[in-house]
Design an enzyme around this catalytic site. Structure first.
Site, PDB file in Angstrom:
ATOM      1  N   GLY A 199     -13.938  13.151 -51.616  1.00 63.13           N
ATOM      2  CA  GLY A 199     -14.989  12.516 -52.397  1.00 63.13           C
ATOM      3  C   GLY A 199     -14.923  12.840 -53.869  1.00 63.13           C
ATOM      4  O   GLY A 199     -13.932  13.351 -54.380  1.00 63.13           O
ATOM      5  N   ASP A 224      -7.514   3.879 -46.811  1.00 58.51           N
ATOM      6  CA  ASP A 224      -8.384   4.962 -46.347  1.00 58.51           C
ATOM      7  C   ASP A 224      -8.509   5.998 -47.457  1.00 58.51           C
ATOM      8  O   ASP A 224      -7.534   6.688 -47.780  1.00 58.51           O
ATOM      9  CB  ASP A 224      -7.823   5.607 -45.077  1.00 58.51           C
ATOM     10  N   LEU A 225      -9.673   6.117 -48.055  1.00 51.67           N
ATOM     11  CA  LEU A 225      -9.887   6.963 -49.217  1.00 51.67           C
ATOM     12  C   LEU A 225      -9.476   8.412 -48.945  1.00 51.67           C
ATOM     13  O   LEU A 225      -9.928   9.025 -47.972  1.00 51.67           O
ATOM     14  CB  LEU A 225     -11.360   6.910 -49.633  1.00 51.67           C
ATOM     15  N   ASP A 226      -8.608   8.950 -49.824  1.00 47.93           N
ATOM     16  CA  ASP A 226      -8.145  10.341 -49.767  1.00 47.93           C
ATOM     17  C   ASP A 226      -7.405  10.675 -48.470  1.00 47.93           C
ATOM     18  O   ASP A 226      -7.326  11.843 -48.083  1.00 47.93           O
ATOM     19  CB  ASP A 226      -9.321  11.321 -49.943  1.00 47.93           C
ATOM     20  N   GLU A 227      -6.851   9.675 -47.813  1.00 43.92           N
ATOM     21  CA  GLU A 227      -6.169   9.896 -46.538  1.00 43.92           C
ATOM     22  C   GLU A 227      -4.674   9.577 -46.597  1.00 43.92           C
ATOM     23  O   GLU A 227      -3.984   9.668 -45.600  1.00 43.92           O
ATOM     24  CB  GLU A 227      -6.813   9.045 -45.429  1.00 43.92           C
TER      25      GLU A 227
END
Length: 294
Positions: A199, A224-227
């Site tokens: 985040g 996929d955020l930060d994945e």
């Protein structure tokens, strides 16, 4: 002599390395550096070879001729001229430490890239970029104009012929469409040692949990955020006596170093996406040498 790099991925099989080495030898090439990895879990094989063309065979001829050697092993492969610098677009918001670090490394030749543009949603670094004779594009992003803003960003990328986008603390979430279109060609620096503390404010999260190590993670951007698959990570030690603001300041140096190392690996074709992970080979001898100092 021309120096080239060959990257190969294929199913693991006996004779792959021999086929590659024999082909290069038959073409009058001498291997100067080689790295390979056989993934026992997935059955995938990955290899990167640096070599000199002593017979001065051109890149197109080498690539076309390799098809017959590659076909029996179902190889996906690419030949690259190591003298050609990758064209890069850097994107930044209001935190300039990574941008300034990249500009310095680029200026002294420690990061051999061709920065073709800098894109920002703010004007903070327009003068810094202009002083380096690099085109600067301020493209504001709001919830209402996000699709149009991304179209303008992609126009900058495509018009400049950029092969890589670097998010140097660009604090906007990219759309799924842009992530898919540039899959494997957008590198982000996340100010946290992923997969923990995702985040927008991970240092505050880390401070509240009382961690003793903070770090940074550079990864490919996916929907996929930060994945996305991780390329590079590093850490710095902290103590109970330090504040959340200390965490931010200490983290900046780590972020800059981690992002630069990830870019270095990518532009030298040392990174292979392997499912949701990466294979990252060591740097070839001499690839960190700077053209000049200061």
């Amino acid at each position: 002599m021309k120096t080239y790099a060959l990257t190969v991925t294929c199913p693991s099989a006996r004779g792959v390395v021999a086929a590659i080495a024999n082909y290069l030898a038959d073409q009058g090439c001498n291997i100067s550096d080689s790295a390979q990895f056989d993934d026992k879990e997935t059955g995938g094989f990955f290899m990167r070879v640096s070599f000199e063309s002593e017979a001065e065979v051109d890149l197109a001829t080498l690539s076309d001729g390799f098809a017959d050697a590659a076909r029996p092993f179902d190889m996906a492969y690419e030949f690259h001229d190591e003298a050609v610098k990758m064209k890069v677009v850097i994107m930044v918001s209001r935190f300039g430490h990574c941008l300034n670090d990249l500009l310095y490394r680029w200026r002294i030749g420690a990061l051999p890239i061709d920065i073709v543009a800098v894109v920002s949603n703010h004007m903070d670094y327009q003068k810094v970029v202009a002083n380096n004779d690099i085109p600067f594009h301020c493209i504001k992003v709001t919830p209402e104009n996000k699709a149009d803003a991304e179209a303008r960003i992609m126009a900058v990328v495509e018009d400049a012929g950029a092969e890589l986008i670097v998010l140097a603390r660009y604090m906007q979430i990219l759309s799924d469409e842009m992530c898919q279109k540039m899959s494997g060609r957008i590198i982000n620096i996340h100010h946290s040692f992923l997969p923990s503390f995702k985040g927008a404010n991970p240092y505050k999260q880390a401070f509240q949990r009382g961690v003793k190590l903070i770090g940074a993670t550079s990864h490919y951007v996916t929907a996929d955020l930060d994945e996305g698959p991780i390329i590079e990570q590093d850490i710095v030690r902290v103590t109970h006596a330090q504040s959340a603001e200390d965490y931010v300041s200490l983290g900046r140096d780590v972020e800059s170093q981690v992002l630069a190392r990830a870019i270095h690996a990518h532009i030298h074709r040392r990174v292979f996406v392997n499912g949701n992970k990466t294979v990252v080979f060591p740097a070839s001898p001499g690839s960190y040498a700077s053209e000049r100092m200061g």
